[in-house]
Design a protein around this motif. Sequence first.
Motif, PDB file in Angstrom:
ATOM      1  N   ARG A 144       0.830  -1.207   0.000  1.00 22.68           N
ATOM      2  CA  ARG A 144       0.000   0.000   0.000  1.00 22.68           C
ATOM      3  C   ARG A 144       0.862   1.254   0.000  1.00 22.68           C
ATOM      4  N   ALA A 145       2.128   1.097   0.430  1.00 26.56           N
ATOM      5  CA  ALA A 145       3.047   2.234   0.490  1.00 26.56           C
ATOM      6  C   ALA A 145       4.046   2.250  -0.647  1.00 26.56           C
ATOM      7  N   SER A 146       4.210   1.127  -1.328  1.00 25.53           N
ATOM      8  CA  SER A 146       5.239   0.995  -2.356  1.00 25.53           C
ATOM      9  C   SER A 146       4.698   0.140  -3.486  1.00 25.53           C
ATOM     10  N   ARG A 147       5.017   0.482  -4.714  1.00 29.36           N
ATOM     11  CA  ARG A 147       4.503  -0.291  -5.841  1.00 29.36           C
ATOM     12  C   ARG A 147       4.994  -1.732  -5.810  1.00 29.36           C
ATOM     13  N   PHE A 148       6.276  -1.906  -5.435  1.00 33.16           N
ATOM     14  CA  PHE A 148       6.852  -3.240  -5.294  1.00 33.16           C
ATOM     15  C   PHE A 148       7.386  -3.391  -3.880  1.00 33.16           C
ATOM     16  N   LEU A 149       7.887  -4.575  -3.554  1.00 31.65           N
ATOM     17  CA  LEU A 149       8.194  -4.866  -2.160  1.00 31.65           C
ATOM     18  C   LEU A 149       9.283  -3.976  -1.583  1.00 31.65           C
ATOM     19  N   ALA A 150      10.428  -3.918  -2.245  1.00 30.14           N
ATOM     20  CA  ALA A 150      11.546  -3.196  -1.661  1.00 30.14           C
ATOM     21  C   ALA A 150      11.481  -1.698  -1.934  1.00 30.14           C
ATOM     22  N   MET A 151      10.938  -1.347  -3.099  1.00 33.18           N
ATOM     23  CA  MET A 151      10.898   0.048  -3.551  1.00 33.18           C
ATOM     24  C   MET A 151       9.873   0.142  -4.669  1.00 33.18           C
ATOM     25  N   ASP A 152       9.807   1.258  -5.325  1.00 37.62           N
ATOM     26  CA  ASP A 152       8.845   1.401  -6.409  1.00 37.62           C
ATOM     27  C   ASP A 152       9.280   0.681  -7.681  1.00 37.62           C
ATOM     28  N   ASP A 153      10.512   0.222  -7.720  1.00 38.10           N
ATOM     29  CA  ASP A 153      11.008  -0.553  -8.852  1.00 38.10           C
ATOM     30  C   ASP A 153      10.963  -2.043  -8.541  1.00 38.10           C
ATOM     31  N   TYR A 154      10.794  -2.821  -9.563  1.00 41.97           N
ATOM     32  CA  TYR A 154      10.767  -4.290  -9.500  1.00 41.97           C
ATOM     33  C   TYR A 154      12.179  -4.804  -9.236  1.00 41.97           C
ATOM     34  N   THR A 155      12.339  -5.675  -8.220  1.00 40.00           N
ATOM     35  CA  THR A 155      13.668  -6.152  -7.830  1.00 40.00           C
ATOM     36  C   THR A 155      13.635  -7.650  -7.536  1.00 40.00           C
ATOM     37  N   ILE A 156      14.798  -8.163  -7.152  1.00 41.58           N
ATOM     38  CA  ILE A 156      14.900  -9.571  -6.785  1.00 41.58           C
ATOM     39  C   ILE A 156      14.034  -9.912  -5.570  1.00 41.58           C
ATOM     40  N   ALA A 157      13.683  -8.934  -4.758  1.00 45.05           N
ATOM     41  CA  ALA A 157      12.776  -9.207  -3.637  1.00 45.05           C
ATOM     42  C   ALA A 157      11.409  -9.642  -4.147  1.00 45.05           C
ATOM     43  N   ASP A 158      10.932  -9.015  -5.207  1.00 41.47           N
ATOM     44  CA  ASP A 158       9.654  -9.409  -5.814  1.00 41.47           C
ATOM     45  C   ASP A 158       9.776 -10.777  -6.478  1.00 41.47           C
ATOM     46  N   MET A 159      10.900 -11.022  -7.154  1.00 38.78           N
ATOM     47  CA  MET A 159      11.109 -12.318  -7.802  1.00 38.78           C
ATOM     48  C   MET A 159      11.120 -13.450  -6.787  1.00 38.78           C
ATOM     49  N   ALA A 160      11.582 -13.171  -5.569  1.00 36.06           N
ATOM     50  CA  ALA A 160      11.615 -14.187  -4.520  1.00 36.06           C
ATOM     51  C   ALA A 160      10.236 -14.446  -3.931  1.00 36.06           C
ATOM     52  N   ALA A 161       9.478 -13.393  -3.703  1.00 37.39           N
ATOM     53  CA  ALA A 161       8.192 -13.541  -3.014  1.00 37.39           C
ATOM     54  C   ALA A 161       7.070 -14.006  -3.935  1.00 37.39           C
ATOM     55  N   PHE A 162       7.081 -13.559  -5.173  1.00 36.42           N
ATOM     56  CA  PHE A 162       5.995 -13.873  -6.094  1.00 36.42           C
ATOM     57  C   PHE A 162       5.724 -15.371  -6.236  1.00 36.42           C
ATOM     58  N   PRO A 163       6.734 -16.227  -6.463  1.00 39.91           N
ATOM     59  CA  PRO A 163       6.437 -17.649  -6.664  1.00 39.91           C
ATOM     60  C   PRO A 163       5.740 -18.297  -5.479  1.00 39.91           C
ATOM     61  N   TRP A 164       5.982 -17.786  -4.287  1.00 42.57           N
ATOM     62  CA  TRP A 164       5.313 -18.335  -3.108  1.00 42.57           C
ATOM     63  C   TRP A 164       3.908 -17.755  -2.926  1.00 42.57           C
ATOM     64  N   LEU A 165       3.782 -16.454  -3.023  1.00 39.56           N
ATOM     65  CA  LEU A 165       2.477 -15.842  -2.744  1.00 39.56           C
ATOM     66  C   LEU A 165       1.450 -16.169  -3.817  1.00 39.56           C
ATOM     67  N   ARG A 166       1.893 -16.498  -5.013  1.00 38.83           N
ATOM     68  CA  ARG A 166       0.952 -16.882  -6.068  1.00 38.83           C
ATOM     69  C   ARG A 166       0.299 -18.242  -5.802  1.00 38.83           C
ATOM     70  N   THR A 167       0.771 -18.996  -4.807  1.00 38.97           N
ATOM     71  CA  THR A 167       0.218 -20.321  -4.510  1.00 38.97           C
ATOM     72  C   THR A 167      -0.964 -20.255  -3.543  1.00 38.97           C
ATOM     73  N   HIS A 168      -1.520 -19.076  -3.329  1.00 37.80           N
ATOM     74  CA  HIS A 168      -2.571 -18.930  -2.311  1.00 37.80           C
ATOM     75  C   HIS A 168      -3.765 -19.850  -2.547  1.00 37.80           C
ATOM     76  N   GLU A 169      -4.144 -20.081  -3.810  1.00 37.97           N
ATOM     77  CA  GLU A 169      -5.282 -20.967  -4.063  1.00 37.97           C
ATOM     78  C   GLU A 169      -4.954 -22.405  -3.680  1.00 37.97           C
ATOM     79  N   GLU A 170      -3.771 -22.862  -4.041  1.00 46.60           N
ATOM     80  CA  GLU A 170      -3.347 -24.204  -3.681  1.00 46.60           C
ATOM     81  C   GLU A 170      -3.292 -24.388  -2.163  1.00 46.60           C
ATOM     82  N   LEU A 171      -3.021 -23.303  -1.454  1.00 45.12           N
ATOM     83  CA  LEU A 171      -2.931 -23.344   0.001  1.00 45.12           C
ATOM     84  C   LEU A 171      -4.258 -23.013   0.671  1.00 45.12           C
TER      85      LEU A 171
END
Length: 223
Positions: free
Chosen positions: A149-176
Amino acid sequence: MTRKDAITLYTADTPNGLKIGIFLQETGIPYAQVALDLGRGDQHQPDYLAINPNGKIPAIVDEDAGLAIFESGAILDYLADKYGRFSASTLAGRTQVRQWLYFQVGGIGPMLGQLWWFLHGAGGTNAEAIARYRKESHRLFGVVERRLRASRFLAMDDYTIADMAAFPWLRTHEELDLDIADYPAVRRWLADIAARPAVQRAIAANRLPGASRHDAAATVARA
């Protein structure tokens, strides 16, 4: 001079494996992919243990540097440093990226991984464990929601390796079986990343069996 396919990625169709594929596809770095059959125990074979003594995926071998690197967070950090992509140019910025990267490695991955195990892998029903890890997973989604809500992406407003790390896990919400209706910023972020062509190519490549080579053109043809 960098050789073609200097990076070899050892991976499987898991969230941790997908992280590295996303980076490589986003940068267009030619690489060779070796898919390990985890059910068969490829990760415990001596030749692979020489690359990753922990017997897990992913791992990479950088032939140019003469390095074998394991642990997904360490691999992302290494690749971002080597290629100067998807991190930050200042110490403060890199620290911001790393803290959200390690938040995924130390929190999101282990907790959602435990929830998956007790839902799908344990061979029985442990209601107390499922309740515990579902509650913790929702807490982590809440942390990410507040951040996004405060930042477009996790670490900052730019897309970074932090987003690449979190996305594969958080996208599994339906499976979980996690209802993410209360996390609109997370839903927006998941949709934005899922729409990236490189991410779509990485998901397709991550599902391919056996050993194969992936550069940008080859993977587009297979996607």
